[in-house]
Design an enzyme around this catalytic site. Structure first.
Site, mmCIF file in Angstrom:
data_model
loop_
_atom_site.group_PDB
_atom_site.id
_atom_site.type_symbol
_atom_site.label_atom_id
_atom_site.label_comp_id
_atom_site.label_asym_id
_atom_site.label_seq_id
_atom_site.Cartn_x
_atom_site.Cartn_y
_atom_site.Cartn_z
ATOM 1 N N ASP A 141 0.838 -1.202 0.000
ATOM 2 C CA ASP A 141 0.000 0.000 0.000
ATOM 3 C C ASP A 141 0.870 1.248 0.000
ATOM 4 O O ASP A 141 0.620 2.188 -0.744
ATOM 5 C CB ASP A 141 -0.958 0.004 1.197
ATOM 6 N N ASP A 144 7.088 4.089 2.995
ATOM 7 C CA ASP A 144 7.327 5.267 3.821
ATOM 8 C C ASP A 144 8.841 5.425 3.924
ATOM 9 O O ASP A 144 9.474 6.028 3.055
ATOM 10 C CB ASP A 144 6.674 4.987 5.190
HETATM 11 C C1 PRP Z 1 2.839 -0.052 6.681
HETATM 12 C C2 PRP Z 1 2.782 -0.380 5.196
HETATM 13 C C3 PRP Z 1 4.146 -0.920 4.904
HETATM 14 C C4 PRP Z 1 5.021 -0.245 5.908
HETATM 15 C C5 PRP Z 1 5.779 0.839 5.245
HETATM 16 O O1 PRP Z 1 2.495 -1.194 7.411
HETATM 17 O O2 PRP Z 1 1.767 -1.303 4.897
HETATM 18 O O3 PRP Z 1 4.186 -2.329 5.036
HETATM 19 O O4 PRP Z 1 4.190 0.333 6.928
HETATM 20 O O5 PRP Z 1 6.598 1.535 6.157
HETATM 21 P P1 PRP Z 1 8.156 1.710 5.935
HETATM 22 O O6 PRP Z 1 8.389 2.002 4.482
HETATM 23 O O7 PRP Z 1 8.499 2.888 6.825
HETATM 24 O O8 PRP Z 1 8.858 0.471 6.378
HETATM 25 P P2 PRP Z 1 2.161 -1.147 8.971
HETATM 26 O O9 PRP Z 1 3.395 -1.564 9.730
HETATM 27 O O10 PRP Z 1 1.571 0.183 9.313
HETATM 28 O O11 PRP Z 1 1.103 -2.304 9.152
HETATM 29 P P3 PRP Z 1 -0.355 -2.461 8.474
HETATM 30 O O12 PRP Z 1 -0.139 -2.647 7.001
HETATM 31 O O13 PRP Z 1 -0.931 -3.671 9.135
HETATM 32 O O14 PRP Z 1 -1.147 -1.215 8.765
#
Ligand code: PRP
Length: 220
Positions: A141, A144
């Protein structure tokens, strides 16, 4: 289970009637109403997501047409979704693709604060099958910091897939801490906290049909 020799020809599903559409619309409006005070701005509309998903699916379809012709179970493109955020995008992308695909999911947890990851990742749910020799497309999705994806790419690459690429709906160029090769990107967005269409704050808002920014009152 599978079909038989007398199975009817496959047709696209029936179009919803006006009455069905009206019922769905009312349910959506009720759901949106519950969140209405929490959303500051709509950053990407439902229509923009739909258009971008169709565009990405066309590109993916063209790129994998020869490698994944759908002529056998092991030649299907394997989409690997990262739970939970990627669920909406993954299922819409799969249905927009012009190729047969198989779906796999992983759940990972990144050690860090509630709003930023550290790059140290723990597998909560692993893939259900071996991906050696398979063409794999990771579906995310959002990218970041890029730390989760960087770890995931290394982990999946060690399982020797035939190819490994990434399709991410959103990317925050100003937040990226590690460069990761991402073949397909939907939208580059500003470094703001966003929710909706799979993305959450405290597990809420994943069911919004659009991507928006949160009213600061929600998290202060
Ligand atoms: C979010 C997203 C990515 C990750 C990106 O997942 O789905 O997997 O963070 O962040 P990064 O680029 O800083 O590593 P999250 O850990 O929020 O879990 P979720 O998908 O269950 O909401």
């Amino acid at each position: 289970m599978g079909g038989c020799c007398c199975a009817p020809p496959i047709r696209a599903g029936r179009q919803p009637t006006d009455r069905h559409a009206a019922v769905w619309q009312r349910r959506l409006e009720t759901r949106l109403e519950a969140y209405s005070n929490d959303i500051a701005d709509v950053l990407i509309t439902e229509q923009q997501i739909r258009d971008k998903t169709a565009e990405l699916a066309k590109q993916v379809g063209a790129d994998y047409r020869e490698r994944c012709p759908g002529d056998g179970r092991d030649s299907d493109l394997l989409l690997v979704g990262v739970l939970k955020g990627a669920v909406m995008f993954m299922t819409d992308l799969a249905r927009a693709l012009p190729l047969p695909v198989q779906l796999e999911f992983m759940a990972v947890s990144s050690y860090g604060s509630a709003t930023s990851s550290s790059g140290v990742v723990r597998i909560l749910k692993d893939l259900d099958r071996d991906i050696a020799g398979r063409h794999v497309l990771i579906v995310e999705d959002i990218i970041d910091s890029g730390l989760t994806l960087s770890w995931l790419l290394r982990n999946l690459q060690s399982r020797q897939p035939a190819s490994l690429e990434v399709c991410a709906l959103l990317r925050k160029p100003d937040a990226v801490k590690v460069d990761v090769p991402v073949r397909y990107v939907g939208f580059d967005i500003p470094n703001e906290f966003v929710v909706g269409y799979g993305l959450d704050y405290a597990e809420r808002y994943r069911d919004l049909p659009y991507i928006g920014t949160l009213n600061p009152a929600v998290y202060v």
